[in-house]
Design a protein around this motif. Sequence first.
Motif, PDB file in Angstrom:
ATOM      1  N   LEU A 172      -1.077   9.634  10.101  1.00 21.99           N
ATOM      2  CA  LEU A 172      -0.621  10.602   9.262  1.00 21.99           C
ATOM      3  C   LEU A 172      -1.197  12.167   9.179  1.00 21.99           C
ATOM      4  O   LEU A 172      -0.921  13.043   9.616  1.00 21.99           O
ATOM      5  N   LEU A 173      -2.743  11.679   9.159  1.00 24.20           N
ATOM      6  CA  LEU A 173      -3.582  13.682   8.759  1.00 24.20           C
ATOM      7  C   LEU A 173      -3.453  13.783  10.137  1.00 24.20           C
ATOM      8  O   LEU A 173      -3.055  14.871  10.542  1.00 24.20           O
ATOM      9  N   VAL A 174      -3.587  12.919  12.040  1.00 26.76           N
ATOM     10  CA  VAL A 174      -3.948  13.436  12.950  1.00 26.76           C
ATOM     11  C   VAL A 174      -2.288  14.280  13.212  1.00 26.76           C
ATOM     12  O   VAL A 174      -2.402  15.012  13.871  1.00 26.76           O
ATOM     13  N   SER A 175      -1.858  13.319  12.693  1.00 32.87           N
ATOM     14  CA  SER A 175       0.191  13.397  13.164  1.00 32.87           C
ATOM     15  C   SER A 175       0.091  15.352  12.925  1.00 32.87           C
ATOM     16  O   SER A 175       0.690  16.353  13.057  1.00 32.87           O
ATOM     17  N   LEU A 176      -0.172  15.190  11.341  1.00 30.10           N
ATOM     18  CA  LEU A 176       0.153  16.297  10.697  1.00 30.10           C
ATOM     19  C   LEU A 176      -0.828  17.707  11.660  1.00 30.10           C
ATOM     20  O   LEU A 176      -0.498  18.668  12.064  1.00 30.10           O
ATOM     21  N   TYR A 198       1.257  -0.789  -0.305  1.00 26.04           N
ATOM     22  CA  TYR A 198      -0.022  -0.068  -0.065  1.00 26.04           C
ATOM     23  C   TYR A 198       0.919   1.301  -0.141  1.00 26.04           C
ATOM     24  O   TYR A 198       1.609   0.965   0.615  1.00 26.04           O
ATOM     25  N   LEU A 199       0.386   2.494  -0.445  1.00 25.79           N
ATOM     26  CA  LEU A 199       1.017   3.821  -0.703  1.00 25.79           C
ATOM     27  C   LEU A 199       0.532   4.824  -0.045  1.00 25.79           C
ATOM     28  O   LEU A 199      -1.382   4.330   0.116  1.00 25.79           O
ATOM     29  N   VAL A 200       0.239   4.914   1.081  1.00 23.55           N
ATOM     30  CA  VAL A 200       0.067   6.403   2.110  1.00 23.55           C
ATOM     31  C   VAL A 200       0.794   7.331   1.822  1.00 23.55           C
ATOM     32  O   VAL A 200       2.230   7.833   2.528  1.00 23.55           O
ATOM     33  N   MET A 201       0.434   8.940   1.514  1.00 27.13           N
ATOM     34  CA  MET A 201       1.351   9.704   0.961  1.00 27.13           C
ATOM     35  C   MET A 201       0.609  11.231   1.601  1.00 27.13           C
ATOM     36  O   MET A 201      -0.619  10.729   1.352  1.00 27.13           O
ATOM     37  N   ARG A 202       0.718  11.806   1.905  1.00 23.65           N
ATOM     38  CA  ARG A 202       0.399  13.403   2.428  1.00 23.65           C
ATOM     39  C   ARG A 202       0.664  14.168   0.370  1.00 23.65           C
ATOM     40  O   ARG A 202       1.847  13.642  -0.195  1.00 23.65           O
ATOM     41  N   HIS A 203       0.245  14.973   0.211  1.00 21.48           N
ATOM     42  CA  HIS A 203       0.497  16.314  -0.868  1.00 21.48           C
ATOM     43  C   HIS A 203       1.164  17.094  -0.443  1.00 21.48           C
ATOM     44  O   HIS A 203       1.059  17.811   0.709  1.00 21.48           O
ATOM     45  N   GLY A 204       2.325  17.376  -0.705  1.00 20.13           N
ATOM     46  CA  GLY A 204       2.760  19.098  -0.673  1.00 20.13           C
ATOM     47  C   GLY A 204       1.977  20.308  -0.787  1.00 20.13           C
ATOM     48  O   GLY A 204       1.723  19.948  -1.864  1.00 20.13           O
TER      49      GLY A 204
END
Length: 704
Positions: free
Chosen positions: A582-586, A521-527
């Motif tokens: 990832l969202l919550v950490s961000l 799987y890939l999980v990422m945040r866009h810059g």
Amino acid sequence: MASSAANTGSAKPLLQFTPFSSTVQPAFWHELTNLKIDVLRLSQDAIPIHASYSIGRAVVDRETGMEVALGCNLVVSGDAFKDPKDVKPAPNSVTVRGVLKNFNTIEDFKNVNKQEMFNNTAKEMWAKTLQTGDPSHLFDFLLITFADLKKYKYYYWFAFPAFAASPPWEKQGEWAPAVDVVPIKGLEAIHKAIHSGGSDSSIAAALLAKPSANDPTAYETAPLNKFSDFFAGTPGEKRFVVFPDPSAHSQHVGWPLRNILTYILFNHHQTAAISPSSPLNIIAWRDIDTPSSSSHPPKSLYIKAYVPSLPDTSAVPAAVGWEKNPAGKLGPRMADLAPMMDPKRLADQAVDLNLKLMRWRILPGLDLEKVSGTKCLLLGAGTLGCYVARTLMGWGVRKITLVDSGKVSFSNPVRQPLFEFEDCLEGGKPKAATAAERLKKIFPGIDATGHEFLIPMPGHPIPPQSVEQTKKDVAQLEKLFDEHDAVFLLMDSRESRWLPTVLGAAKGKIMINCALGFDSYLVMRHGARESITPEGSTRLGCYYCNDIVAPADSLKDQTLDQMCTVTRPGLASIASSTAVELLVSLLQHSKGIHAPSPPMAGSGGQQVDTNSEEYNSVLGLVPHQMRGYLARFNTMLITGAAFGSCTGCSETVIKAYESEGFPMLLKAFNDIGYLEKLTGLDKLHSEGEAALEAVDWDEDDDDM
């Protein structure tokens, strides 16, 4: 029930008192719950509260016609934790101060040395009264509690310290109407003084009264601590001690009088010359309205009180006062709020309990309000969408919107936890709306909605007859982006993520991308635009930044196993949970959407401290990409810079969208080569081919 003592060796009956009975309003327990979870946490420090008692009331029994006295109640409301100056007291009530000590466990509550706590409270009351000269401390109380926050049960025990005179107070005769000794004009003056002598709009807890020197029918008043000066030169029979009486019993007066009498006895006994031959004149004030001879006949009572002999006034007087339980025994009480609470309110308080407990020991700096206030848009209501929605709810997110063009099929419910078998019947219900309704059934406090429309994609040309509908769909998607803070890309195909990528970059939204393979799987945040890392490099890349071709129709001429996302069953829940985390950490990072990602090991030729605050929130690292592999059960953290010719997030594409709007998007949908021409990828391809042709390949077998 009145307190009593043996009348040994005395010809006079004892003065009897009705003890306080606590009345705790449910709102108080709700406020204690919030205070415990959000402020006190593990602290067992004593905190100030306040309560009130009112002038006693009686009701008439319809069958007998007799008056029945109501309880001598001390009321604790939901405003108990506020500053008394900010609270409007109930009419005809006395505001009193108290101390609350809440224990962390039921064992602590049961095993605490209650006698020691009580004695300390009584001594502190007495010391404050002597030090400040403020007799209002005579009415302080103690409350110990244990709050079982999971079951909404509250164990509590009140103590109303009452100082006991030894020998006890006696009375001459029975309680009689006060109007027998004080004329109506005098009672009117006392009534006015009581209602203007309190603080914070409450009534005075006690005062002194005497006939006016100029008019014996009129009365003068003064605070209790002015006893010596106010009564100097006044005969004993014209000195009156007045207190608002919380009891309505005909012969037993309220608990506060005990402490008033002890205060006078210990501090002004020489002036008062209290003895059987010089008793105190007591008025138990029971008039709510201004007493008059016609409309409001006086209800206040009068009696003479004295002590047979003077006690040792050099020592702190002994005190009693733990409240009895409903069985009439000394012991705590229990309030069970669960049966009387609205189930929705119960759920609303309970769902965030686990999150708030994190702040007690593990993460005191966790900003849950920032998480719960984040409006999340989920593009895709399939396997990923269902799991992401559930995990967002677990983190306390209250606004979730889903978009999907599909219907629930028979293959969905076993893999997608927001659907059931009945949702598949008759062609299937709309996925987005059904998922939103299921979220509301799980937790009615969630604001969940579903929208059914197709997100247009590059490589999927729009027929002329569908252009207007596509334009409406794009406008609706743009509106949803404007209304939300974070967007999850959870669709099946690669090209369906292009338009949301462009919108997210243009509108500055948090974009979380989640994609599945068979066992990876890939999980990422866009810059974000204008986001610069500590090393000064450009912003982080998006989903398309590693591509050198524009997104196209990835489903054409594909077999069923290639068109469907064929994955290991546990992969979706792992990836979805990772995406939400990832969202919550961000959100917890000080720079939010502009948080830098830790460089990959060895990048830049120097060692990077990934434990520094630059790369961490209170929850830990905030990576750019995570690629997980179930075959090896490991996860790789990857950081990638944005590609200047990216077809999804480059400035060229974003500015073209911002300047042209829908016509630009329509070109991208219909013309497979448009995005490559716009970003210069076509030239990059040509230059690459030219470079390959310019190479002088040596095909000599020996050299090979």
